[in-house]
Design a protein around this motif. Structure first.
Motif, PDB file in Angstrom:
ATOM      1  N   THR A 132      42.553  41.697  37.753  1.00 55.04           N
ATOM      2  CA  THR A 132      42.478  40.864  39.004  1.00 55.04           C
ATOM      3  C   THR A 132      43.171  41.971  40.046  1.00 55.04           C
ATOM      4  OG1 THR A 132      43.372  38.821  37.783  1.00 55.04           O
ATOM      5  CG2 THR A 132      43.720  38.961  40.138  1.00 55.04           C
ATOM      6  N   LEU A 133      42.376  41.959  41.045  1.00 53.31           N
ATOM      7  CA  LEU A 133      42.552  42.735  42.099  1.00 53.31           C
ATOM      8  C   LEU A 133      42.987  42.155  43.480  1.00 53.31           C
ATOM      9  CD1 LEU A 133      40.382  44.357  40.360  1.00 53.31           C
ATOM     10  CD2 LEU A 133      40.482  46.038  42.300  1.00 53.31           C
ATOM     11  N   ASN A 134      44.085  42.030  43.959  1.00 48.95           N
ATOM     12  CA  ASN A 134      44.635  41.440  44.964  1.00 48.95           C
ATOM     13  C   ASN A 134      44.033  42.194  46.205  1.00 48.95           C
ATOM     14  OD1 ASN A 134      46.174  39.311  43.710  1.00 48.95           O
ATOM     15  ND2 ASN A 134      47.995  40.866  43.824  1.00 48.95           N
ATOM     16  N   PRO A 135      43.827  41.328  47.344  1.00 52.66           N
ATOM     17  CA  PRO A 135      43.180  42.159  48.673  1.00 52.66           C
ATOM     18  C   PRO A 135      43.702  43.532  48.950  1.00 52.66           C
ATOM     19  CG  PRO A 135      43.783  39.570  49.124  1.00 52.66           C
ATOM     20  CD  PRO A 135      44.038  40.113  47.668  1.00 52.66           C
ATOM     21  N   GLY A 136      42.945  44.447  49.043  1.00 54.92           N
ATOM     22  CA  GLY A 136      43.652  45.620  49.433  1.00 54.92           C
ATOM     23  C   GLY A 136      43.971  46.423  48.044  1.00 54.92           C
ATOM     24  N   ALA A 137      43.846  45.999  46.661  1.00 55.71           N
ATOM     25  CA  ALA A 137      44.214  46.692  45.516  1.00 55.71           C
ATOM     26  C   ALA A 137      43.445  47.915  45.305  1.00 55.71           C
ATOM     27  CB  ALA A 137      44.127  45.702  44.428  1.00 55.71           C
ATOM     28  N   ASN A 188      39.546  46.942  46.301  1.00 56.03           N
ATOM     29  CA  ASN A 188      39.047  45.732  46.652  1.00 56.03           C
ATOM     30  C   ASN A 188      39.370  45.664  48.425  1.00 56.03           C
ATOM     31  OD1 ASN A 188      38.491  42.971  47.407  1.00 56.03           O
ATOM     32  ND2 ASN A 188      40.288  41.942  46.269  1.00 56.03           N
ATOM     33  N   PRO A 189      38.327  45.813  49.171  1.00 55.74           N
ATOM     34  CA  PRO A 189      38.665  45.909  50.562  1.00 55.74           C
ATOM     35  C   PRO A 189      38.457  44.682  51.372  1.00 55.74           C
ATOM     36  CG  PRO A 189      36.170  46.588  50.027  1.00 55.74           C
ATOM     37  CD  PRO A 189      37.182  46.100  48.839  1.00 55.74           C
ATOM     38  N   THR A 190      38.364  43.659  50.590  1.00 55.89           N
ATOM     39  CA  THR A 190      38.324  42.033  51.030  1.00 55.89           C
ATOM     40  C   THR A 190      39.346  41.414  51.394  1.00 55.89           C
ATOM     41  OG1 THR A 190      37.877  41.165  48.968  1.00 55.89           O
ATOM     42  CG2 THR A 190      36.002  42.314  49.979  1.00 55.89           C
ATOM     43  N   GLN A 191      39.487  40.148  51.744  1.00 54.34           N
ATOM     44  CA  GLN A 191      40.760  39.294  51.785  1.00 54.34           C
ATOM     45  C   GLN A 191      40.714  38.257  50.796  1.00 54.34           C
ATOM     46  OE1 GLN A 191      43.120  40.211  54.372  1.00 54.34           O
ATOM     47  NE2 GLN A 191      41.811  41.677  54.391  1.00 54.34           N
ATOM     48  N   GLN A 192      40.043  38.325  49.694  1.00 55.76           N
ATOM     49  CA  GLN A 192      40.199  37.696  48.647  1.00 55.76           C
ATOM     50  C   GLN A 192      40.321  38.439  47.387  1.00 55.76           C
ATOM     51  OE1 GLN A 192      36.493  35.340  49.123  1.00 55.76           O
ATOM     52  NE2 GLN A 192      35.863  35.955  47.043  1.00 55.76           N
ATOM     53  N   ALA A 193      40.985  37.738  46.437  1.00 56.20           N
ATOM     54  CA  ALA A 193      41.450  38.472  45.054  1.00 56.20           C
ATOM     55  C   ALA A 193      40.007  38.625  44.156  1.00 56.20           C
ATOM     56  CB  ALA A 193      42.178  37.797  44.214  1.00 56.20           C
ATOM     57  N   ALA A 194      39.702  39.716  43.522  1.00 56.10           N
ATOM     58  CA  ALA A 194      38.430  39.614  42.793  1.00 56.10           C
ATOM     59  C   ALA A 194      38.971  39.759  41.203  1.00 56.10           C
ATOM     60  CB  ALA A 194      37.790  41.087  42.932  1.00 56.10           C
ATOM     61  N   ARG A 195      38.179  39.327  40.249  1.00 56.89           N
ATOM     62  CA  ARG A 195      38.489  39.526  38.969  1.00 56.89           C
ATOM     63  C   ARG A 195      37.240  40.301  38.414  1.00 56.89           C
ATOM     64  NH1 ARG A 195      37.577  34.494  37.219  1.00 56.89           N
ATOM     65  NH2 ARG A 195      38.471  35.025  35.130  1.00 56.89           N
ATOM     66  N   VAL A 196      37.519  41.207  37.264  1.00 56.90           N
ATOM     67  CA  VAL A 196      36.606  42.045  36.449  1.00 56.90           C
ATOM     68  C   VAL A 196      36.878  42.299  35.425  1.00 56.90           C
ATOM     69  CG1 VAL A 196      35.613  44.410  37.008  1.00 56.90           C
ATOM     70  CG2 VAL A 196      36.650  43.338  38.851  1.00 56.90           C
ATOM     71  N   ILE A 197      35.908  42.390  34.605  1.00 56.63           N
ATOM     72  CA  ILE A 197      35.749  42.562  33.273  1.00 56.63           C
ATOM     73  C   ILE A 197      35.716  43.940  32.950  1.00 56.63           C
ATOM     74  CG2 ILE A 197      34.788  42.356  30.650  1.00 56.63           C
ATOM     75  CD1 ILE A 197      36.663  39.956  31.530  1.00 56.63           C
ATOM     76  N   TRP A 198      36.599  44.979  32.480  1.00 62.73           N
ATOM     77  CA  TRP A 198      36.543  46.390  32.537  1.00 62.73           C
ATOM     78  C   TRP A 198      36.496  46.940  30.908  1.00 62.73           C
ATOM     79  CZ3 TRP A 198      36.125  49.138  36.834  1.00 62.73           C
ATOM     80  CH2 TRP A 198      36.321  50.556  36.861  1.00 62.73           C
ATOM     81  N   VAL A 199      35.575  47.648  30.549  1.00 71.98           N
ATOM     82  CA  VAL A 199      35.538  48.237  29.466  1.00 71.98           C
ATOM     83  C   VAL A 199      35.462  49.891  29.531  1.00 71.98           C
ATOM     84  CG1 VAL A 199      34.139  48.485  27.477  1.00 71.98           C
ATOM     85  CG2 VAL A 199      33.933  46.279  28.731  1.00 71.98           C
ATOM     86  N   THR A 200      36.220  50.297  28.581  1.00 76.54           N
ATOM     87  CA  THR A 200      36.603  51.677  28.411  1.00 76.54           C
ATOM     88  C   THR A 200      36.365  52.235  27.043  1.00 76.54           C
ATOM     89  OG1 THR A 200      38.112  51.675  30.396  1.00 76.54           O
ATOM     90  CG2 THR A 200      38.080  53.700  29.008  1.00 76.54           C
ATOM     91  N   THR A 201      35.520  53.235  26.874  1.00 80.65           N
ATOM     92  CA  THR A 201      35.604  53.956  25.471  1.00 80.65           C
ATOM     93  C   THR A 201      36.446  54.966  25.413  1.00 80.65           C
ATOM     94  OG1 THR A 201      33.636  55.311  26.352  1.00 80.65           O
ATOM     95  CG2 THR A 201      33.038  53.163  25.297  1.00 80.65           C
ATOM     96  N   LEU A 202      37.037  55.249  24.285  1.00 81.28           N
ATOM     97  CA  LEU A 202      37.979  56.178  24.193  1.00 81.28           C
ATOM     98  C   LEU A 202      37.192  57.893  24.023  1.00 81.28           C
ATOM     99  CD1 LEU A 202      40.498  54.137  22.408  1.00 81.28           C
ATOM    100  CD2 LEU A 202      40.123  54.486  24.722  1.00 81.28           C
ATOM    101  N   ARG A 203      37.846  58.657  24.709  1.00 86.09           N
ATOM    102  CA  ARG A 203      37.479  59.940  24.212  1.00 86.09           C
ATOM    103  C   ARG A 203      37.936  60.620  23.015  1.00 86.09           C
ATOM    104  NH1 ARG A 203      41.142  64.370  27.307  1.00 86.09           N
ATOM    105  NH2 ARG A 203      43.339  64.183  26.281  1.00 86.09           N
TER     106      ARG A 203
END
Length: 209
Positions: A132-137, A188-203
């Protein structure tokens, strides 16, 4: 890049008690992991590129880390970034399942990011998060690159993803995948929160973020 913000500044004034408790726990975790590895603060600074002053401030809960800072520390200390998350109730925790109300959280108040672990505790070949990215996060002020791969899906709001100095604005329903060797960061350059599913593979066989 404009509008990225600075998430690595030392605290100018005390926050509320909850935020202070989070920063204190993060600092203690970094210090214990460093000592367990037998590293001095200078050793960790050399491995991460962070200053000794910044690492010292983090350990004493006098600085607020960005996602990038925690990624660098997780790589240097050879632990998953989930080591920095709030611990879950150990009672009857399923080995392979994560219930919604049992997610481990990482609150980065300076970055404006809340990161929820969707994968169970312990090492594996990939890690799954809901951000969850708040505005400006943002993920931090600098690009990061390492081995592995990343992918994601925008649940709501907008995410600006920077890949090799090129900005891509992603909206709800958009998705992405890229090698982690590509210099990357996000905000997140907007004025509303964003929600993202994020996947990372490990090195290789070591955990990164």
């Amino acid at each position: 890049m404009d509008g990225r913000g600075n998430a690595n500044n030392a605290k100018d004034a005390p926050g509320n008690e909850a935020d202070d408790a989070v920063d204190q726990r993060l600092g203690e975790t970094v210090r214990l992991l460093r000592q367990r590895a037998g590293f001095s603060i200078q050793d960790v600074a050399n491995k991460t590129g962070l200053s000794t002053g910044m690492i010292s401030q983090l350990e004493r809960a006098r600085a607020m880390p960005s996602i990038r800072t925690l990624r660098l520390l997780s790589i240097a200390l050879e632990v998953p970034i989930s080591y920095f998350f709030e611990t879950s109730d150990p009672a009857e925790v399923p080995r392979y399942i994560v219930r919604k109300n049992s997610r481990r959280l990482l609150r980065l108040t300076a970055s404006g990011v809340v990161k929820e672990a969707l994968t169970p505790e312990g090492k594996g070949q990939l890690e799954l998060y809901e951000l969850t990215l708040n505005p400006g996060a943002s993920s931090g002020t600098d690009f990061l690159q390492h081995t592995g791969e990343k992918a994601g899906y925008i649940l709501s709001g907008s995410l600006r993803l920077w890949l090799d100095n090129q900005a891509h604005v992603l909206e709800a329903g958009d998705s992405f995948r890229f090698p982690s060797t590509v210099p990357h960061m996000f905000d997140n350059p907007t004025q509303q929160a964003a929600r993202v599913i994020w996947v990372t593979t490990l090195r290789e066989d070591r955990a990164t973020v």
